[in-house]
Scaffold this active site. Sequence first.
Site, PDB file in Angstrom:
ATOM      1  N   HIS A 323       0.834  -1.203   0.000  1.00 28.75           N
ATOM      2  CA  HIS A 323       0.000   0.000   0.000  1.00 28.75           C
ATOM      3  C   HIS A 323       0.869   1.254   0.000  1.00 28.75           C
ATOM      4  CE1 HIS A 323      -3.207  -2.856   1.287  1.00 28.75           C
ATOM      5  NE2 HIS A 323      -3.897  -2.089   0.460  1.00 28.75           N
ATOM      6  N   HIS A 363      -6.887   7.191  -2.741  1.00 25.10           N
ATOM      7  CA  HIS A 363      -7.748   6.200  -2.097  1.00 25.10           C
ATOM      8  C   HIS A 363      -7.093   5.397  -0.963  1.00 25.10           C
ATOM      9  CE1 HIS A 363      -5.880   2.917  -4.325  1.00 25.10           C
ATOM     10  NE2 HIS A 363      -6.518   2.096  -3.497  1.00 25.10           N
ATOM     11  N   ASP A 364      -5.768   5.313  -0.923  1.00 20.86           N
ATOM     12  CA  ASP A 364      -5.104   4.623   0.195  1.00 20.86           C
ATOM     13  C   ASP A 364      -4.088   5.545   0.879  1.00 20.86           C
ATOM     14  OD1 ASP A 364      -6.253   2.073   0.463  1.00 20.86           O
ATOM     15  OD2 ASP A 364      -5.094   1.260  -1.211  1.00 20.86           O
ATOM     16  N   ASP A 471      -9.052  -1.246  -7.854  1.00 25.62           N
ATOM     17  CA  ASP A 471      -8.284  -1.438  -6.623  1.00 25.62           C
ATOM     18  C   ASP A 471      -7.840  -2.900  -6.457  1.00 25.62           C
ATOM     19  OD1 ASP A 471      -7.174  -0.633  -4.229  1.00 25.62           O
ATOM     20  OD2 ASP A 471      -9.053  -0.814  -3.087  1.00 25.62           O
TER      21      ASP A 471
HETATM   22  P1  5GP Z   1      -7.024  -1.761  -0.652  1.00 29.06           P
HETATM   23  O1  5GP Z   1      -6.527  -2.139   0.676  1.00 29.06           O
HETATM   24  O2  5GP Z   1      -5.958  -1.763  -1.689  1.00 29.06           O
HETATM   25  O3  5GP Z   1      -7.789  -0.484  -0.681  1.00 29.06           O
HETATM   26  O4  5GP Z   1      -8.107  -2.860  -1.039  1.00 29.06           O
HETATM   27  C1  5GP Z   1      -7.788  -3.988  -1.702  1.00 29.06           C
HETATM   28  C2  5GP Z   1      -7.806  -5.160  -0.783  1.00 29.06           C
HETATM   29  O5  5GP Z   1      -7.968  -6.297  -1.584  1.00 29.06           O
HETATM   30  C3  5GP Z   1      -6.493  -5.392  -0.067  1.00 29.06           C
HETATM   31  O6  5GP Z   1      -6.405  -4.768   1.147  1.00 29.06           O
HETATM   32  C4  5GP Z   1      -6.503  -6.883   0.114  1.00 29.06           C
HETATM   33  O7  5GP Z   1      -7.259  -7.233   1.227  1.00 29.06           O
HETATM   34  C5  5GP Z   1      -7.232  -7.353  -1.092  1.00 29.06           C
HETATM   35  N1  5GP Z   1      -6.288  -7.814  -2.113  1.00 29.06           N
HETATM   36  C6  5GP Z   1      -5.713  -7.107  -3.099  1.00 29.06           C
HETATM   37  N2  5GP Z   1      -4.926  -7.874  -3.847  1.00 29.06           N
HETATM   38  C7  5GP Z   1      -4.983  -9.112  -3.318  1.00 29.06           C
HETATM   39  C8  5GP Z   1      -4.387 -10.343  -3.652  1.00 29.06           C
HETATM   40  O8  5GP Z   1      -3.630 -10.491  -4.583  1.00 29.06           O
HETATM   41  N3  5GP Z   1      -4.708 -11.388  -2.854  1.00 29.06           N
HETATM   42  C9  5GP Z   1      -5.552 -11.292  -1.803  1.00 29.06           C
HETATM   43  N4  5GP Z   1      -5.799 -12.372  -1.105  1.00 29.06           N
HETATM   44  N5  5GP Z   1      -6.122 -10.156  -1.470  1.00 29.06           N
HETATM   45  C10 5GP Z   1      -5.863  -9.070  -2.208  1.00 29.06           C
HETATM   46 MN    MN Z   2      -6.082   0.183  -2.661  1.00 31.93          MN
END
Ligand code: 5GP
Ligand code: MN
Length: 622
Positions: A323, A363-364, A471
Amino acid sequence: MRRQISAPDYNLEDKNNELVASPPGGAGAAHEEAPRPPPPPAPRNGTSSKQGGLTIVRRSSSRGKTESSPPTDEQLDQLDLETEHLPAVDTPDACDKAALRLRYLLRQLNRGEIAVETLQNNLQYAAKVLEAVYIDETKITRHAEQPRVQPTTLHMRRLRTPCWARCSVEKPNEAKRLADEDDELSEVQPDAVPPEVREWLASTFTRQLATAKRKSDEKPKFRSVAHAIRAGIFVDRIYRRVTSTALMQFPQDVVRVLKTLDEWSFDVFALHEASLGSPIKYLGYDLLNRYGMIHKFKVQPTTLENFLSRIEEGYCKFHNPYHNNLHAADVAQTVHYMLCQTGLMNWLSDLEIFATLVAAIVHDFEHTGTTNNFHVMSGSDTALLYNDRAVLENHHISAAFRLLRDEENNILQNLSRDEFREFRTLVIDMVLATDMSFHFQQLKNMRSLLTLAEPSVDKSKAVSLVLHCCDISHPAKRWDLHHRWTMSLLDEFFLQGDKERELGLPFSPLCDRNNTLVAESQIGFIDFIVEPSMTVCADMLEYILGPLHSSTKTSTSTVKQDSINEESAGAETNTKFKIKKPWVACLMDNKKIWKEQATKDAEDRAKLEEEENGPPPTQPDE
Ligand code: 5GP
Ligand code: MN
């Protein structure tokens, strides 16, 4: 109404011969793409009310037929003065017709050859056209106050030439060519600019102080509609010229990478390297420029640079493996793909596009590298502040808007109050919807909405779903990119697991570095989260963009049903509008690789177990 926007170029030779100029601060979906005459000198910062002014609708084909070039006698001789079959008064065509008739009437009056009734009818029509031109302005105000609903207007947008292509140090001649091509200022006579506009130009873009102050009751007076149009064009050109000289410089390596910005599997890691760790600064700037946001919302280049740099710093605050600024740049680029390659940008107003791009960028913001669950379980200050609800997302938004309160970072300072409120609401809605705990609800809501006979898709809901999908889109990108993201995310999860262990908290899912089945979990993430999200998002886009597509049939960014083969599974009819779905193939490829990896991992685990515990007990024969 079909509208080819010549967005910020004031291209008077637009294919459909239409040009719309809106007033300073003019907002509203139907008019936001329109070039605007100068903003008032003082920054409004979302606090002052809109300035009044004319909205001028003019057919560009009439260039050369205005004041400076009146119709010929021959043209006037052929004119039929009947008033029954004239175009609607609020159309660009009506402007042409009215102007021509006024010219005719003038000539006939001079000659003393005009019937009173003909004179009356035609003057009445011309008056109505002028009134409609004025009334359009009130429509803008009303539109801004209405809830965001699906518009019936179509804006075929054209993205601007990237600023690095205009002023790249790499190709000075090319830059000059582009600038020359772009600049039609030479065709506009400087004396077409009223003194008050000149004053504004001088005081805003030179060191010259405003000298003679206009009396407060003295309103700007344009001698004619054509005059106003020319002045608007002139001012806009000057503004562009001045801002483009102040535009940020793009290093050659960054330019090389940004040339591929429109691709689905854009290599944001390459941008990170080329930009020496500042992908947001260049990508954010480039995007906001390409969509004309810098120009339309009068964002000072240095303010934008400051804002993006502060945002970039915030993303680097906790040195997160995943992130971080790279992730934000990746999501913003993916949102750009969705906006421009599916045609979504044609369904949205300028303000909605601006909000969507900024929401993706922030957004993050200041992500702590730990999940909401960790904040809640560890009782962090942020969890306390936001009462355990969407803890991180609330922080990202709040911190980003706090940044915007500093004048030097305030890219929204020239938004009207209404624009600011709408922008803020949209960004809040969108970023809150990136909270994964809303995922299933969000998908379910959109899915069931799309099953209705005539769904009405809310703009905010639509862009929120798009941002959410972007995202979580890396599993739908090329394998090398997806694999790198996966490793980064796992690093971050495992660091959280280490903290959880230290705090005596139970491990969050996927956070125990010794007990996580990476390949399996990724297959699950793709199957249950990413793929369904992309499917609903694509269905939604095809639904909302279908009508726009069928009314133009000119989109180059869409594909025909028969050319998408595997992507078109489930298509209902041959005529149904389809968007390009490069993610379908990527998801399939990536899943296949993860499956192979899962099989191999299982074999390795079995082998390891065998080494540790000896061979598994053989099953007794039945
Ligand atoms: P963000 O935190 O980026 O706003 O929301 C995306 C969320 O999706 C991440 O926090 C995470 O929980 C999930 N995520 C994103 N990419 C992956 C991935 O490759 N594998 C898994 N298991 N979760 C993911
Ligand atoms: Mn994100």
